[in-house]
Design an enzyme around this catalytic site. Sequence first.
Site, PDB file in Angstrom:
ATOM      1  N   ASP A 169       0.874  -1.264   0.083  1.00 34.08           N
ATOM      2  CA  ASP A 169       0.155   0.140   0.141  1.00 34.08           C
ATOM      3  C   ASP A 169       0.950   1.199  -0.244  1.00 34.08           C
ATOM      4  OD1 ASP A 169      -2.270   1.585   0.219  1.00 34.08           O
ATOM      5  OD2 ASP A 169      -2.378   1.255   2.481  1.00 34.08           O
TER       6      ASP A 169
ATOM      7  N   GLU B 118       2.644   4.915  -3.936  1.00 30.86           N
ATOM      8  CA  GLU B 118       2.703   5.832  -5.014  1.00 30.86           C
ATOM      9  C   GLU B 118       3.802   6.816  -5.395  1.00 30.86           C
ATOM     10  OE1 GLU B 118       0.149   5.408  -2.957  1.00 30.86           O
ATOM     11  OE2 GLU B 118      -0.994   4.265  -4.300  1.00 30.86           O
TER      12      GLU B 118
ATOM     13  N   ASP C   1      -8.851   3.580  -2.608  1.00 34.76           N
ATOM     14  CA  ASP C   1      -9.815   3.781  -1.674  1.00 34.76           C
ATOM     15  C   ASP C   1     -11.114   4.485  -2.265  1.00 34.76           C
ATOM     16  OD1 ASP C   1      -8.071   3.066   0.216  1.00 34.76           O
ATOM     17  OD2 ASP C   1      -7.423   5.028   0.616  1.00 34.76           O
TER      18      ASP C   1
HETATM   19  O1  MIG Z   1      -4.058   5.938   4.596  1.00 33.84           O
HETATM   20  O2  MIG Z   1      -3.500   0.817   5.741  1.00 33.84           O
HETATM   21  O3  MIG Z   1      -5.726   2.020   0.226  1.00 33.84           O
HETATM   22  O4  MIG Z   1      -6.622  -0.140   1.556  1.00 33.84           O
HETATM   23  O5  MIG Z   1      -6.705  -0.160   4.374  1.00 33.84           O
HETATM   24  C1  MIG Z   1      -4.509   5.048   4.461  1.00 33.84           C
HETATM   25  C2  MIG Z   1      -4.808   1.359   5.906  1.00 33.84           C
HETATM   26  C3  MIG Z   1      -3.947   3.755   4.336  1.00 33.84           C
HETATM   27  C4  MIG Z   1      -5.072   3.021   2.232  1.00 33.84           C
HETATM   28  C5  MIG Z   1      -5.392   1.547   1.499  1.00 33.84           C
HETATM   29  C6  MIG Z   1      -6.566   0.982   2.301  1.00 33.84           C
HETATM   30  C7  MIG Z   1      -5.602   0.716   3.756  1.00 33.84           C
HETATM   31  C8  MIG Z   1      -5.410   1.917   4.511  1.00 33.84           C
HETATM   32  N1  MIG Z   1      -4.348   2.680   3.521  1.00 33.84           N
END
Ligand code: MIG
Length: 800
Positions: free
Chosen positions: A407, A410, A485
């Site tokens: 996650d 980016e 998200d």
């Molecule tokens: O700032 O890890 O897209 O799936 O549950 C949020 C917490 C960070 C974004 C991800 C989401 C995940 C969440 N993350």
Amino acid sequence: MILNTELEHKGNIFPSKIISYEKNLNVLSFKTANGVVLQVTVRRDSVLRFRYTTTGIFENDFSYAITKYASRGYNFLEVTENKANYIITTTKLICHVSKSDLRVSLYDAKDKALICEDELGFHWEESYEFGGDVVKMSKTAQPGESYYGLGDKPVDNNLKGKRFENWVTDSYAYGRDTDPIYKAIPFYTALHNKKAYGIFFDNTFRSFFDFCHERRNITSFWAHGGEMNYYFIYGPEMTEVVANYTDLTGKPHALPPLWALGYHQCKWSYYPESNVKEITAKFRELEIPCDAIYLDIDYMEGFRCFTWSKEYFPDPKRMVKELADDGFKTIVIIDPGIKIDMDYSVFKEGLDKDYFCKRADGPYMKGKVWPGECYFPDFTNPEVREWWSNLFKELIEDIGVKGVWNDMNEPAVMDVPGKTFPNDVRHDYEGNPCSHRKAHNVYGMQMARATYQGLKKFCYPKRPFVITRAAYSGTQRYTSSWTGDNVATWDHLNIANLQAQRMAMSGYSFVGSDIGGFAEQPNGELYARWIQLGIFHPFCRTHSSGDHGNQEPWAFGDTITSVVKKFIELRYQLLPYLYTAFWRYAEEGIPILKSLVLYDQDDPQTHYRNDEFMFGEKILVCPINGPNQKGRRMYIPRGLWYNFWTDDVVIGGQELWVDADLDSMPIFVKDGSIIPKYPIQQYVGEKTIDELLLDVYYKLGKEESEVYEDATDGYDYIKGRYSLRTFKLHGKKNELIIQQHKSGKFFTTYKTFKLSLHGLPFKISKVQIDNVEIQFKDIKLNGDNTLVLTKEFTELHIMA
Ligand code: MIG
């Protein structure tokens, strides 16, 4: 942008006339009086690469997107010239390069039809601040031209009239038309006059595509740096274009383990251990199939990657084992940000080895994410990727985690403008040092790749499973992906549908959305309808932010639970069908999901359709996408189709009303199809498959179907231990003939097929297997519907 110049200095600059031409095998170079060189590489008869330099000197030729496994070679290549043009001819394409200004036109080699031509063609602006150029290309749109692809853009299928940006961006609660979001896939397919071609602009800088938005008849693309470097891919079939693009940027290196195609349950976050166990126990109690359970960031100690919270998960190895004993694979999240903490070994090691990204003038790239202030590994350095991959040893080999979810790659940074690294951050880029302007779009891809390398190593001899949020072209080689998200609204169900289709036609089939929506909470109806869509996405996972209530299959009352259960069960029954489609994708780059335009591009009705799509080669699906619906109108593509629920046959080529109460949805099967099914299992491998169900849909005429199977995990299939059955169905008025051809060295556990016959127009009076007449009792003929026979047959005749 193409017309206006961005920079104040010299404005747009254009190539002048060609003064020399050189041919070096399949590489043709055209040099202009003002020092521009166009290099055309003939990679395949239908794939040409166009690369320009404005200084006469090309950059080191390196791409993260192009795979070394890409097919190469052509059947024919000839270069001739006339007064105005150099003319490159292959068996598929004719390419004109204008002597006076370097503009390019491409024609179909067979019927000489114009496919694509430069308008202004290549031009550029010098970039005073950063050096190099802003590189630009514009082309004339052909009459009736449509555009598709570009990765995860949350917009209608046909991109005509719109402009897009490619800059990988963390986009919490994005919406329809938000641009850019998580992925950068600078590839599109264009279609006009029944012919399709693709353009892959392999440039990782911030790039833009304009499809007749700025000017009605012009398409253009440009980037803030790097080279004008694009691949032209000719079809004329859209699926060929997508398959060729996928060949170029890579098919998945391995099939996923079959369990990864099961249902996954996730939430931010399930903790402590007792909560995880409650959830998994409930699945088994209610007999709702589920193969994977996820741990989000709270499993860690203060969000430090590769650690476990002692309080919430005191003995992860035991827990993971207990879950595994119950059929659950544990999947954990790993983010790129490494907490600045001298007592944290991963941080210490990264620092000692100089693996963290630095700013232009030397300081580390410091950014706030979940753990607080962090440094970030430079995943564009192969040595860093190797180090990263080894960090997974304990998690995977020792603790037994089966999958990792990347996650924030980016990369996302909190509380800063642009939500990511500043432009000046330095990257290794495989020994081609550069700034973040160039590396940004591949950062997440390289993180996912490093993670994949780790899992591959430590899962061995099992297959790795990785998920990524950020991606650039080619990431499909390593990992699956989810769409980030989204929000629990009806329109987001539509967006998820569009994104999955669009990713599939962008070479990236292994995708799915957060079912039910990540932000906010769906009501039961929305959740059920989203599950109905989600079971037809290659990656099928419920996920939610958790702060608005529960989002498990049973969270919305009994009625919804039973609908959800029914559809997840259907997913498990269709596993061999989905696995076969996946194998096709991994083998040939054929997308697992096909938008109707990919299915039948010659039917103009399909060019603007959004909701309906093909799941694999034979099943047509259309989600119910609004509240209180008892059905919907949808477009049925040309041909004959069986309603999956009723076996009613409908004639395609028209829009129809289809009934679909909450416990149903529009699903159709192409006539002549043979659909393989497994029994419902609570998780993959729960049962030994002792009979393969084949749903046979009668057709007057011929149709081919296939079933791919193997050990469901491991690499033996690469050595030939797979089972591929091809069924040729031939339906006549009084007879149904099925021929089977089997290849591969894998022996399936079952000995028999159970055929379920749909739409048979006659009463069975005789059955022959391999020319021998069979007693009805020996095949358990039940009415005219089902019969059981050996899997070894070559030719089956069912006669009136
Ligand atoms: O700032 O890890 O897209 O799936 O549950 C949020 C917490 C960070 C974004 C991800 C989401 C995940 C969440 N993350």
